[in-house]
Design an enzyme around this catalytic site. Structure first.
Site, PDB file in Angstrom:
ATOM      1  N   LYS A   1       1.061  -1.410  -0.089  1.00  0.00           N
ATOM      2  CA  LYS A   1      -0.137   0.406   0.082  1.00  0.00           C
ATOM      3  C   LYS A   1       0.736   1.182   0.080  1.00  0.00           C
ATOM      4  O   LYS A   1       1.945   1.554   1.327  1.00  0.00           O
ATOM      5  CB  LYS A   1      -0.859  -0.454   1.174  1.00  0.00           C
ATOM      6  CG  LYS A   1      -1.717   1.077   1.488  1.00  0.00           C
ATOM      7  CD  LYS A   1      -2.253   0.938   2.855  1.00  0.00           C
ATOM      8  CE  LYS A   1      -3.067   2.484   3.019  1.00  0.00           C
ATOM      9  NZ  LYS A   1      -3.834   2.486   4.616  1.00  0.00           N
TER      10      LYS A   1
ATOM     11  N   LYS B   1      -9.850  12.850   8.014  1.00  0.00           N
ATOM     12  CA  LYS B   1      -9.101  12.479   9.105  1.00  0.00           C
ATOM     13  C   LYS B   1      -9.069  14.016  10.212  1.00  0.00           C
ATOM     14  O   LYS B   1      -9.510  14.515   9.977  1.00  0.00           O
ATOM     15  CB  LYS B   1      -8.028  11.935   9.658  1.00  0.00           C
ATOM     16  CG  LYS B   1      -7.784  10.643   8.894  1.00  0.00           C
ATOM     17  CD  LYS B   1      -6.408  10.107   8.847  1.00  0.00           C
ATOM     18  CE  LYS B   1      -6.145   8.747   7.653  1.00  0.00           C
ATOM     19  NZ  LYS B   1      -7.472   7.727   8.448  1.00  0.00           N
TER      20      LYS B   1
ATOM     21  N   ASP C   1       1.812   6.436   5.273  1.00  0.00           N
ATOM     22  CA  ASP C   1       0.545   5.654   5.110  1.00  0.00           C
ATOM     23  C   ASP C   1       0.884   4.847   3.788  1.00  0.00           C
ATOM     24  O   ASP C   1       0.261   4.014   2.830  1.00  0.00           O
ATOM     25  CB  ASP C   1      -0.117   5.980   5.507  1.00  0.00           C
ATOM     26  CG  ASP C   1      -1.289   5.634   4.608  1.00  0.00           C
ATOM     27  OD1 ASP C   1      -1.449   4.416   5.522  1.00  0.00           O
ATOM     28  OD2 ASP C   1      -3.191   5.784   4.770  1.00  0.00           O
TER      29      ASP C   1
ATOM     30  N   GLU D   1      -8.508   3.550   2.068  1.00  0.00           N
ATOM     31  CA  GLU D   1      -8.547   3.532   1.598  1.00  0.00           C
ATOM     32  C   GLU D   1      -7.919   2.944   0.070  1.00  0.00           C
ATOM     33  O   GLU D   1      -7.420   2.363  -0.170  1.00  0.00           O
ATOM     34  CB  GLU D   1      -7.999   5.194   0.370  1.00  0.00           C
ATOM     35  CG  GLU D   1      -6.729   4.864   0.951  1.00  0.00           C
ATOM     36  CD  GLU D   1      -6.159   5.329   2.469  1.00  0.00           C
ATOM     37  OE1 GLU D   1      -7.507   5.084   2.983  1.00  0.00           O
ATOM     38  OE2 GLU D   1      -5.501   4.887   2.958  1.00  0.00           O
TER      39      GLU D   1
ATOM     40  N   ARG E   1      -7.610  -0.375   1.533  1.00  0.00           N
ATOM     41  CA  ARG E   1      -7.653  -1.657   0.581  1.00  0.00           C
ATOM     42  C   ARG E   1      -8.350  -1.840  -0.717  1.00  0.00           C
ATOM     43  O   ARG E   1      -8.088  -2.596  -1.858  1.00  0.00           O
ATOM     44  CB  ARG E   1      -9.240  -2.326   1.370  1.00  0.00           C
ATOM     45  CG  ARG E   1     -10.034  -1.130   1.910  1.00  0.00           C
ATOM     46  CD  ARG E   1     -11.116  -1.440   2.474  1.00  0.00           C
ATOM     47  NE  ARG E   1     -10.603  -1.508   4.211  1.00  0.00           N
ATOM     48  CZ  ARG E   1     -11.230  -1.506   4.683  1.00  0.00           C
ATOM     49  NH1 ARG E   1     -11.947  -1.840   5.520  1.00  0.00           N
ATOM     50  NH2 ARG E   1     -10.281  -0.524   5.832  1.00  0.00           N
TER      51      ARG E   1
HETATM   52  N1  BES Z   1      -4.418   4.603   7.310  1.00  0.00           N
HETATM   53  C1  BES Z   1      -5.151   4.363   7.899  1.00  0.00           C
HETATM   54  C2  BES Z   1      -4.998   3.393   8.804  1.00  0.00           C
HETATM   55  C3  BES Z   1      -3.761   3.875   9.781  1.00  0.00           C
HETATM   56  C4  BES Z   1      -4.317   4.048  10.890  1.00  0.00           C
HETATM   57  C5  BES Z   1      -3.028   3.915   9.250  1.00  0.00           C
HETATM   58  C6  BES Z   1      -3.192   4.615  12.412  1.00  0.00           C
HETATM   59  C7  BES Z   1      -1.939   3.885  10.688  1.00  0.00           C
HETATM   60  C8  BES Z   1      -1.990   4.476  11.922  1.00  0.00           C
HETATM   61  C9  BES Z   1      -6.635   3.931   6.867  1.00  0.00           C
HETATM   62  O1  BES Z   1      -6.527   3.831   5.499  1.00  0.00           O
HETATM   63  C10 BES Z   1      -7.475   4.270   7.318  1.00  0.00           C
HETATM   64  O2  BES Z   1      -8.096   5.029   7.397  1.00  0.00           O
HETATM   65  N2  BES Z   1      -8.070   3.142   7.695  1.00  0.00           N
HETATM   66  C11 BES Z   1      -9.406   3.622   8.604  1.00  0.00           C
HETATM   67  C12 BES Z   1     -10.510   2.289   7.921  1.00  0.00           C
HETATM   68  C13 BES Z   1     -11.499   2.813   8.726  1.00  0.00           C
HETATM   69  C14 BES Z   1     -12.271   4.042   8.009  1.00  0.00           C
HETATM   70  C15 BES Z   1     -12.937   1.358   8.530  1.00  0.00           C
HETATM   71  C16 BES Z   1      -9.237   3.470   9.935  1.00  0.00           C
HETATM   72  O3  BES Z   1      -8.637   2.731  10.812  1.00  0.00           O
HETATM   73  O4  BES Z   1      -9.925   4.209  10.829  1.00  0.00           O
HETATM   74 ZN    ZN Z   2      -4.341   5.266   5.114  1.00  0.00          ZN
HETATM   75 ZN    ZN Z   3      -7.502   6.164   5.781  1.00  0.00          ZN
END
Ligand code: BES
Ligand code: ZN
Ligand code: ZN
Length: 474
Positions: free
Chosen positions: A241, A253, A264, A325, A327
């Site tokens: 990714k 966020k 990321d 995003e 996935r």
């Molecule tokens: N890049 C983030 C996940 C992440 C969070 C990586 C903290 C490192 C530290 C990912 O793209 C994301 O935002 N995932 C969401 C998924 C949710 C919307 C189902 C998450 O983890 O909140």
């Molecule tokens: Zn992400």
């Molecule tokens: Zn994200």
């Protein structure tokens, strides 16, 4: 790293020792006169040679640092003890350091050298005061040079990966990944296939295209092949990714949540680092590197919550959250990979879910796999390198969570329910039935907020040593 192999010590000498029946013993028989003198003065100190314990001494003109390690040490005990020793001496402004080794066994030499090289690292790109350059001396024999040099070849990649994760998102863009891969491929005459944003759209990688469409830095799908074993029909795909910045998109966020999102692209960085290591080590394996790179930006071009998109393999995906995003880009990358390259195994690495740290903590990589043999091999590599992983299951009840009313699937499940597994289930949906696959969610280990023996604050580079060890074990 700047090192030399020597037989007699100068400057500060680091001597590993352990306690046995309240007596302090040395692992190595070298420098025996010095050790006799050390033994004489030891009763004056409270030093017990326990794990992580250190004692500085001046014996005549020889500076010594005793480091405690248990008699029956693990490789990680060695990494921690030597990493801490280097840092203690650096803090004391001792820039020329000599090390006795607990043993001349290759695995021990490797663990010690990797810890020393990684402990030297901290991110100083934007510091006026740069890290001092150390000169390390190893009390070992010339025939250990090969294991030392192959170890340093991998740690060089770990440090490269840390650097690009730590660096600004406007510097490490999808195009920058393209430049890195093209330069590496040129050096080793490897085949590449790079799709720019126009080709991504034209070839209908609808998910990758959507995620990248708001950014000033457009998306790239980057593929590079290494054929290290012409006799084998197996090809392992390493998929990463590569979200070079994750703002969350329109599902923006929070400030806290965005702070480390330049990292990321950690999955892409790590698989690239492992791939480069494998090529430089000339490992007898066939690899396909796949980097799904895009910036999840926010603008009037951004993809929208509630839209239903069509993926490369024709699956319709309801976007229930633009922040899920990773996935999406992985799904298209994996579909393209399977159709165009027919790999026999897929390992993907991704900073996929924040829930990952909640599930397994910041010491473990959450792993999902459809193949126990593959998982077990990765698990063993994790134990050896101390880049450990733990398996999470994917059951039909989890798969049900991504069913969509509008499209075939949606990109998130239920709030606060098995977030990491749902991320895995989404990717699994795109993996061809029966094809061995493992998904490593490295969101828990990508960044560290504390300094460890051989890991500085910030990007850890975890996953590189793990993958290299796995590829070596095949
Ligand atoms: N890049 C983030 C996940 C992440 C969070 C990586 C903290 C490192 C530290 C990912 O793209 C994301 O935002 N995932 C969401 C998924 C949710 C919307 C189902 C998450 O983890 O909140
Ligand atoms: Zn992400
Ligand atoms: Zn994200």
């Amino acid at each position: 790293m700047n090192y030399s192999i020597i037989s007699s010590s100068r400057n500060v000498l680091v001597i590993p020792c352990y306690a046995q029946d309240k007596e302090i013993k040395f692992f190595s028989t070298e420098n025996s006169d010095l050790k006799t003198q050390i033994k004489k003065v030891l009763p004056l100190f409270a030093f017990k040679a326990e794990k992580k314990e250190q004692l500085s001494l001046l014996i005549g003109t020889q500076k010594v640092l005793l480091i405690g390690i248990v008699e029956k040490y693990t490789l990680e005990d060695l990494r921690v003890a030597y990493g801490l020793a280097l840092k203690t001496l650096r803090k004391a402004k001792e820039f020329t350091q000599a090390f006795e080794f607990v043993s001349q066994d290759d695995q021990c030499v490797q663990a010690i050298v990797e810890a020393l090289d990684l402990a030297e690292y901290s991110y100083d790109m934007y510091k006026k005061e740069k890290n001092p350059v150390l000169k390390l001396e190893f009390l070992t024999t010339q025939n250990k040079k090969q294991i030392i040099d192959t170890t340093l070849l991998v740690t060089k990649q770990v440090k490269f990966v840390r650097n690009i994760i730590n660096e600004n998102a406007d510097v490490i863009t999808p195009q920058k990944f393209e430049e890195f891969v093209l330069a590496f491929a040129k050096k080793y005459t490897l085949k590449t296939n790079i799709l720019n944003e126009k080709e991504i759209a034209k070839q209908k990688l609808g998910l990758l295209s959507a995620v990248g469409q708001a950014a000033k830095h457009p998306a790239r799908l980057i593929i590079c092949e290494y054929n290290g074993n012409s006799k084998s029909k197996n090809t392992i795909a390493l998929v990463g990714k590569g979200i070079t910045f994750d703002s969350g998109g329109l599902n923006l966020k929070t400030g806290d949540g965005m702070l480390t999102m330049r990292g990321d692209m950690g999955g892409a960085a790590v698989v690239f680092g492992a791939f480069q290591s494998a090529v430089e080590l000339k490992l007898p394996v066939n690899l396909i590197l796949v980097l799904a790179c895009a910036e999840n930006a926010i603008s009037h071009h951004a993809y929208k919550q509630g839209d239903t998109l069509v993926s490369y393999n024709g699956t319709t995906v309801e976007i229930t959250n633009t922040d899920a995003e990773g996935r999406l880009v992985l799904a298209d990358a994996i579909s393209y990979l399977q159709k165009q390259y027919k790999p026999t195994q897929i390992i993907d690495l991704a900073t996929l879910t924040g829930a990952c740290t909640v599930a397994v903590g910041s010491c473990l990589i959450a792993t999902m796999s459809n193949n126990q043999d593959l998982f077990t091999k990765l698990f063993m590599a994790g134990e050896k390198t101390y880049e450990r992983l733990w398996q999470l299951p994917i059951y039909d009840e989890h798969r049900d969570l991504i069913k969509s009313d509008i499209g075939e699937i949606r990109n998130t499940g239920k709030v606060r329910e098995a977030g990491t597994i749902v991320g895995g289930a989404f990717i699994e949906y795109f993996v061809e039935k029966g094809l061995p696959w493992a998904h490593l969610d490295i969101a828990s280990v990508d960044f560290s907020d504390k300094e460890d023996a051989y890991i500085a604050k910030g990007a850890t580079g975890k996953g590189v040593r793990l993958l290299v060890d796995y590829l070596k074990s095949l």
